[in-house]
Motif scaffolding. Structure first.
Motif, PDB file in Angstrom:
ATOM      1  N   GLY A   9      -6.148 -11.881   7.888  1.00  0.00           N
ATOM      2  CA  GLY A   9      -7.399 -10.980   6.372  1.00  0.00           C
ATOM      3  C   GLY A   9      -6.853  -9.201   7.003  1.00  0.00           C
ATOM      4  N   VAL A  10      -6.205  -8.492   7.790  1.00  0.00           N
ATOM      5  CA  VAL A  10      -6.321  -6.822   7.864  1.00  0.00           C
ATOM      6  C   VAL A  10      -5.966  -6.361   7.225  1.00  0.00           C
ATOM      7  N   SER A  11      -6.941  -5.302   7.134  1.00  0.00           N
ATOM      8  CA  SER A  11      -6.771  -4.548   6.285  1.00  0.00           C
ATOM      9  C   SER A  11      -7.378  -3.161   6.610  1.00  0.00           C
ATOM     10  N   VAL A  17      -7.150   4.375  -1.194  1.00  0.00           N
ATOM     11  CA  VAL A  17      -5.960   3.688  -1.297  1.00  0.00           C
ATOM     12  C   VAL A  17      -5.951   2.668   0.274  1.00  0.00           C
ATOM     13  N   ARG A  18      -5.424   1.728  -0.406  1.00  0.00           N
ATOM     14  CA  ARG A  18      -5.093   0.501   0.168  1.00  0.00           C
ATOM     15  C   ARG A  18      -4.185   0.003   0.666  1.00  0.00           C
ATOM     16  N   ALA A  19      -3.731   1.035   1.937  1.00  0.00           N
ATOM     17  CA  ALA A  19      -2.685   0.888   2.563  1.00  0.00           C
ATOM     18  C   ALA A  19      -1.863  -0.360   3.196  1.00  0.00           C
ATOM     19  N   VAL A  20      -2.526  -1.246   3.938  1.00  0.00           N
ATOM     20  CA  VAL A  20      -2.697  -2.240   4.330  1.00  0.00           C
ATOM     21  C   VAL A  20      -3.997  -3.389   3.138  1.00  0.00           C
ATOM     22  N   ASP A  21      -3.490  -4.205   2.926  1.00  0.00           N
ATOM     23  CA  ASP A  21      -4.667  -5.235   1.699  1.00  0.00           C
ATOM     24  C   ASP A  21      -4.647  -6.364   1.885  1.00  0.00           C
ATOM     25  N   ALA A  22      -5.812  -6.944   3.081  1.00  0.00           N
ATOM     26  CA  ALA A  22      -5.446  -8.403   3.441  1.00  0.00           C
ATOM     27  C   ALA A  22      -4.905  -9.368   3.613  1.00  0.00           C
ATOM     28  N   VAL A  23      -3.758  -8.966   4.945  1.00  0.00           N
ATOM     29  CA  VAL A  23      -2.567  -8.819   5.559  1.00  0.00           C
ATOM     30  C   VAL A  23      -2.758 -10.321   6.358  1.00  0.00           C
ATOM     31  N   ASP A  24      -1.308 -11.445   6.201  1.00  0.00           N
ATOM     32  CA  ASP A  24      -1.758 -12.663   7.009  1.00  0.00           C
ATOM     33  C   ASP A  24      -0.889 -12.740   7.089  1.00  0.00           C
ATOM     34  N   ILE A  25      -0.757 -12.880   8.796  1.00  0.00           N
ATOM     35  CA  ILE A  25       0.599 -12.082   9.795  1.00  0.00           C
ATOM     36  C   ILE A  25       0.898 -13.503  10.769  1.00  0.00           C
ATOM     37  N   ASP A  26       1.518 -14.789  11.302  1.00  0.00           N
ATOM     38  CA  ASP A  26       1.988 -15.036  11.636  1.00  0.00           C
ATOM     39  C   ASP A  26       3.072 -14.778  13.263  1.00  0.00           C
ATOM     40  N   ILE A  27       3.510 -14.234  13.873  1.00  0.00           N
ATOM     41  CA  ILE A  27       5.311 -13.425  14.291  1.00  0.00           C
ATOM     42  C   ILE A  27       4.555 -14.668  15.836  1.00  0.00           C
ATOM     43  N   GLY A  52      -1.089   0.153  17.830  1.00  0.00           N
ATOM     44  CA  GLY A  52      -2.833   0.693  18.336  1.00  0.00           C
ATOM     45  C   GLY A  52      -2.904   1.972  17.630  1.00  0.00           C
ATOM     46  N   PHE A  53      -1.540   2.634  16.799  1.00  0.00           N
ATOM     47  CA  PHE A  53      -2.442   4.417  16.256  1.00  0.00           C
ATOM     48  C   PHE A  53      -2.806   4.334  14.893  1.00  0.00           C
ATOM     49  N   GLU A  54      -2.921   2.595  14.308  1.00  0.00           N
ATOM     50  CA  GLU A  54      -4.409   2.912  13.995  1.00  0.00           C
ATOM     51  C   GLU A  54      -5.578   1.559  13.590  1.00  0.00           C
ATOM     52  N   GLN A  55      -6.300   1.510  13.856  1.00  0.00           N
ATOM     53  CA  GLN A  55      -7.319   0.714  13.364  1.00  0.00           C
ATOM     54  C   GLN A  55      -8.054   0.190  11.796  1.00  0.00           C
ATOM     55  N   PRO A  56      -7.600  -1.749  12.146  1.00  0.00           N
ATOM     56  CA  PRO A  56      -7.614  -2.068  10.646  1.00  0.00           C
ATOM     57  C   PRO A  56      -8.998  -1.914  10.040  1.00  0.00           C
ATOM     58  N   THR A  57      -8.981  -1.452   9.331  1.00  0.00           N
ATOM     59  CA  THR A  57     -11.184  -1.535   8.238  1.00  0.00           C
ATOM     60  C   THR A  57     -11.446  -2.950   8.222  1.00  0.00           C
ATOM     61  N   ALA A  58     -10.334  -3.566   7.996  1.00  0.00           N
ATOM     62  CA  ALA A  58     -11.040  -5.486   8.204  1.00  0.00           C
ATOM     63  C   ALA A  58      -9.787  -6.375   8.693  1.00  0.00           C
ATOM     64  N   GLY A  59     -10.574  -7.737   9.378  1.00  0.00           N
ATOM     65  CA  GLY A  59      -9.782  -9.053   9.384  1.00  0.00           C
ATOM     66  C   GLY A  59      -9.264  -8.399  11.001  1.00  0.00           C
ATOM     67  N   ARG A  60      -8.627  -9.225  11.681  1.00  0.00           N
ATOM     68  CA  ARG A  60      -8.809  -9.922  12.594  1.00  0.00           C
ATOM     69  C   ARG A  60      -6.993  -9.537  13.347  1.00  0.00           C
ATOM     70  N   ILE A  61      -7.170  -8.655  14.532  1.00  0.00           N
ATOM     71  CA  ILE A  61      -5.218  -8.694  15.358  1.00  0.00           C
ATOM     72  C   ILE A  61      -5.810  -9.712  16.558  1.00  0.00           C
ATOM     73  N   GLU A  62      -4.572 -10.172  16.876  1.00  0.00           N
ATOM     74  CA  GLU A  62      -4.390 -10.706  18.648  1.00  0.00           C
ATOM     75  C   GLU A  62      -3.468 -10.894  18.958  1.00  0.00           C
ATOM     76  N   ILE A  63      -2.810  -9.972  19.594  1.00  0.00           N
ATOM     77  CA  ILE A  63      -1.607 -10.082  20.188  1.00  0.00           C
ATOM     78  C   ILE A  63      -1.180 -10.708  21.704  1.00  0.00           C
ATOM     79  N   PHE A  64      -0.716 -12.044  21.755  1.00  0.00           N
ATOM     80  CA  PHE A  64      -0.705 -13.412  22.441  1.00  0.00           C
ATOM     81  C   PHE A  64      -2.192 -13.493  22.649  1.00  0.00           C
ATOM     82  N   GLY A  65      -2.671 -13.866  22.189  1.00  0.00           N
ATOM     83  CA  GLY A  65      -4.075 -14.687  21.803  1.00  0.00           C
ATOM     84  C   GLY A  65      -5.413 -13.436  22.336  1.00  0.00           C
ATOM     85  N   GLN A  66      -4.926 -12.065  22.562  1.00  0.00           N
ATOM     86  CA  GLN A  66      -5.920 -11.694  22.932  1.00  0.00           C
ATOM     87  C   GLN A  66      -6.788 -10.592  21.682  1.00  0.00           C
TER      88      GLN A  66
END
Lengths: 328, 268
Positions: A9-11, A17-27, A52-66
């Motif tokens: 749910g990353v925004s 302007v909603r550059a990224v709006d409630a995105v779910d990705i699983d890579i 890490g050049f931008e910080q999300p307005t909302a949602g969670r980002i995990e990189i290798f579980g962290q």
């Protein structure tokens, strides 16, 4: 299998302007993942969120579980190949490649040895003494790649890395990148607006439109089975049949996609008028007008092309008409 | 008539213009060696080197020179720090009033020195700050900042923003990025700006007149000395030194910035 990168749910909003709006990705780990979309669709912002050049307005980002929110770029095991390469103009090639190792406090001999090995990996051995300004665009691109790879990133981010190269070099680099990714087993996240590039290189493609992912899947899925008209149009310029026409043809009121190469001229079928035809070597691109849609066909060599304005009938195999699930 | 060769008339006019600008300078140099000390007599009745020895032994010359050097050094230092920071803010980030700030920083060099001088003097009076070494430094810093700022801002604009991101991406924090990427890329611009600022400060008269108390910087000392008919050639000797001291850094700045056009815009 662990996720290399996971968005929940990353925004990222800039004011209204909603550059990224409630995105779910699983890579997945080791995946070659392409983020495809027109400019302004949010794909580059997603890449910058991972870097890490931008910080999300909302949602969670995990990189290798962290959890990665709040972590600055220099605390992430993620490296980027920039669109403009961003080589340091005051350093020569070897010091550019060794920059990250120098920051990490490694000795000069060691970092130069590793940088030289990285340059060999990108087929630029012996170029260490040159300044970036003395290199061609393709060579700079390789240096940028070596500079990121020497850090042994867990995820390598590539921001339109082939955009500035000419067509021939681009095709060669596509294959090299793909081979390199297989060999190293590093997760590659690749941003591009070129659908051919995304389809030919990636294991999976996420198609972006207006800050959202409209479809994720293997290249064949996205190409042959678009879920929404935008994907059909943007990835491979499929014909999009409006719900009314689809209903008459199949009985189901939905958008449908039809690949231009699947359409053929027939004695019986959908009545249409040929509007224009243009010769493209191996085939002819013909534009037909039907009652409620325009249909483009790629007719193979040897097919008799009727004069423009002729009334014809169009046909295709039922399996080639693909019903979409999405509405827009 | 070919377009790449100047006509004789144009050549003569150019030569005349250059001579008009530089012959008077030569006159100053010649009078430094004259034997006549009361007035400037042409041609000089004789030549001597004694004024160099006289100048060397005059403590007031040394005091003025030392004051000027200290003022110039400290004003330049202040200008380099503040000018660079300001240039970084204006060219790196967007904020409300950015253009206004940019204009306000440049304004002191567009204002006549006498306005700056009077303004500062009244301000110091109002704030009851006694005139001292530091009031001179403050006055000089107002226009020194502009020179550094202009040089730095131009270089920042030509430096790709992604260089900073690339550095952070490779593990460098803000300080390391400044040290290893930003500073090397703006160093020559800073040096050039600093040298110009130093030269400007070193021969400044007008603002100094208003912001100095009893102390005399070298240019002020020369002005005072000219109205006193005593050992006049001493002034000329000092003038020669001033010309050399200001000329060398300007020449240095010119050579430093000349070859670096392609350096910083490279990543674009």
């Amino acid at each position: 299998m662990t996720s290399a990168v996971r968005f929940s749910g990353v925004s990222r909003h800039y004011g209204a302007v909603r550059a990224v709006d409630a995105v779910d990705i699983d890579i997945a780990e080791g995946e070659f993942f392409a983020m495809l979309g027109p400019s302004g669709s949010g794909k580059t912002t997603c890449l910058r969120l991972i870097a890490g050049f931008e910080q999300p307005t909302a949602g969670r980002i995990e990189i290798f579980g962290q959890p990665a929110q709040g972590l600055p770029p220099y605390r992430r095991q993620v490296n980027t190949v920039f669109q403009d390469y961003a080589l340091f103009p005051h350093l020569n090639v070897i010091d550019n490649v060794a920059y990250g190792l120098m920051i990490a406090g490694r000795g000069k001999a060691e970092r130069h040895r590793e940088a030289e090995a990285a340059l060999e990996m990108v087929a630029l051995p012996g170029y260490g003494g040159r300044k970036p300004s003395q290199l061609s665009g393709g060579q700079r691109q390789r240096v940028a790649l070596a500079r990121a790879l020497v850090m042994r990133p867990k995820v390598l981010l590539l921001d339109e890395p082939l955009g500035a190269l000419d067509l021939k070099l681009r095709e060669a680099m596509q294959e090299e990148l793909k081979a390199l990714q297989r060999r190293l087993g590093i997760t590659f996240v690749f941003v591009t607006h070129d659908q051919g590039e995304a389809l030919s290189m990636a294991d999976r493609v996420a198609v972006f439109n207006q800050g959202q992912i409209v479809q994720v899947g293997a290249p064949q899925d996205v190409y042959y089975r678009p879920q929404v008209p935008f994907v059909a149009d943007f990835v491979g310029s499929s014909n999009v049949l409006p719900p009314a026409l689809t209903e008459r043809l199949t009985g189901t009121r939905r958008f449908a996609s039809l690949r231009p190469e699947a359409v053929r001229l027939a004695a019986d079928g959908l009545p249409a008028v040929l509007r224009s035809a243009s010769f493209h070597g191996a085939n002819t691109r013909a534009v037909f007008e039907t009652e409620d849609a325009q249909i483009v066909a790629l007719l193979p060599k040897g097919v008799e092309i009727p004069p423009e304005g002729s009334a014809v009938h169009l046909a295709w195999d039922a399996a080639d008409l693909h019903l979409m699930t999405g509405a827009s | 008539m070919s377009s790449d060769r100047a006509s004789l008339g144009l050549k003569l006019a150019a030569a005349a213009g250059l001579l008009f600008m530089h012959l008077p300078l030569l006159l100053i140099f010649v009078y430094a060696f004259t034997t006549e000390e009361k007035s400037y007599q042409w041609p000089p009745p004789g030549f001597t080197l004694k004024w160099f020895a006289v100048t060397w032994n005059r403590p007031d010359v040394w005091e003025a020179l030392s004051l000027s050097l200290r003022v110039a050094a400290i004003s330049t230092l202040i200008a380099m720090v503040l000018g660079t920071l300001c240039a970084a803010a204006v060219s790196r980030s967007r904020f409300f009033g950015r253009e206004t700030i940019s204009l306000l920083v440049i304004l002191p060099i567009a204002l006549p020195g006498i306005i700056t001088g009077i303004a500062l003097r009244s301000a110091f009076n109002l704030a009851e700050i006694p005139f001292s070494f530091w009031t001179i430094v403050l006055g000089h810093a107002t226009f020194c900042i502009v020179v550094v700022y202009n040089n730095a801002v131009a270089r920042f604009r030509r430096t790709s923003a992604s260089l900073i991101e690339a550095s952070m991406d490779l593990g460098a924090d803000s300080f390391q990025t400044f040290r290893h990427v930003i500073l090397p890329n703006i160093a020559t611009a800073l040096l050039a700006g600093g040298m110009l600022a130093f030269a400007l400060s070193f021969d400044e008269v007008i603002v100094t007149t208003f912001t100095a108390g009893q102390q005399a910087t070298l240019p002020i000392w020369m002005l005072e000395e000219l109205v006193r008919p005593r050992q006049r050639p001493v002034t000329n000797v000092v003038a020669m030194v001033v010309v050399l001291v200001t000329f060398l850094p300007i020449l240095g700045a010119y050579y430093l910035t000349r070859g670096t056009e392609s350096v910083a815009g490279q990543g674009k």
